[in-house]
Design an enzyme around this catalytic site. Structure first.
Site, mmCIF file in Angstrom:
data_model
loop_
_atom_site.group_PDB
_atom_site.id
_atom_site.type_symbol
_atom_site.label_atom_id
_atom_site.label_comp_id
_atom_site.label_asym_id
_atom_site.label_seq_id
_atom_site.Cartn_x
_atom_site.Cartn_y
_atom_site.Cartn_z
ATOM 1 N N ASP A 1 0.867 -1.172 0.000
ATOM 2 C CA ASP A 1 0.000 0.000 0.000
ATOM 3 C C ASP A 1 0.913 1.234 0.000
ATOM 4 O O ASP A 1 2.085 1.149 0.381
ATOM 5 C CB ASP A 1 -0.874 -0.036 1.253
ATOM 6 N N ASP B 1 -0.124 5.133 0.886
ATOM 7 C CA ASP B 1 -0.328 6.056 2.005
ATOM 8 C C ASP B 1 -0.338 5.317 3.337
ATOM 9 O O ASP B 1 -1.111 4.380 3.532
ATOM 10 C CB ASP B 1 -1.649 6.816 1.836
ATOM 11 N N ASP C 1 -1.593 -0.765 6.184
ATOM 12 C CA ASP C 1 -1.722 -0.013 7.429
ATOM 13 C C ASP C 1 -3.160 0.327 7.755
ATOM 14 O O ASP C 1 -3.416 1.101 8.675
ATOM 15 C CB ASP C 1 -0.933 1.296 7.334
#
Length: 198
Positions: A16, A18, A174
């Site tokens: 991922d 961001d 995250d």
């Protein structure tokens, strides 16, 4: 001792963007707040933080649905404004050191992809300021698929582009939406939050 972020038994790594590869949470919040403010919409930080795995358009959709809002402009215009605000501060975005170390360690040993609900233009322009530019075989973004996270589409397309079976991929994430998407794709998930300060 093996790092808790080591991929162990995987043939490909999907990251991922961001919050995983880059520390962009505050910048993303500021950009979305600035895009919504002229419309009289206040964005609570806790609400935003709880939905970081959504694309900007999906986040605005959730915000309007939950708040019963009727926005006077199309969502795509708000997203474009958000992206403009973000790109003004893109040079300040920094890599998460622990995840950068994983990328550098496995570059050239395992194929790697960025698999993000973010915008391709924003990611590519931000990446210019970071040590990631030449380390990934492919970048898959929300524009490439019909459904964003928590649907598995982004991760499945990234695996396909790398030529690796989904169950042989390890995903670095995250957000709860991202973890759900990776599990729905049948992939191993490595949650970076304990290592990035979130």
């Amino acid at each position: 001792m093996l790092s808790p972020l080591a991929p162990r038994d995987a043939d490909g790594l999907l990251f991922d963007w961001d919050g995983t590869l880059v520390d962009s949470q505050s910048a993303n919040y500021r950009a979305m707040t600035e895009a919504l403010a002229p419309l009289g919409v206040t964005l609570e930080r806790a609400w935003f933080d709880a939905r970081t795995g959504l694309s900007s358009a999906e986040m605005i959709g959730a915000l309007t649905e939950e708040g019963g809002l009727d926005l006077p402009v199309p969502v795509r215009e708000i997203v474009a404004r958000r992206d403009e605000h973000f790109l003004r501060q893109a040079h300040r975005i920094r890599a998460h050191p622990a995840v950068l170390e994983v990328v550098r360690t496995w570059h050239g040993r395992l194929p790697m992809a960025v698999a993000s609900g973010g915008s391709r233009a924003v990611i590519s322009r931000t990446m210019r300021h970071l040590p990631y530019a030449s380390l990934f075989s492919t970048v898959v973004t929300r524009e490439d698929v019909e459904r964003g996270k928590p649907a598995p589409d982004i991760f499945l397309l990234a695996a396909h582009r790398l030529g690796i079976a989904p169950d042989r991929c390890a995903v670095y994430e995250d957000s709860d939406e991202g973890v759900a998407a990776a599990l729905a794709a049948g992939m191993t998930v490595i949650d970076v939050r304990p290592h990035t300060g979130r």
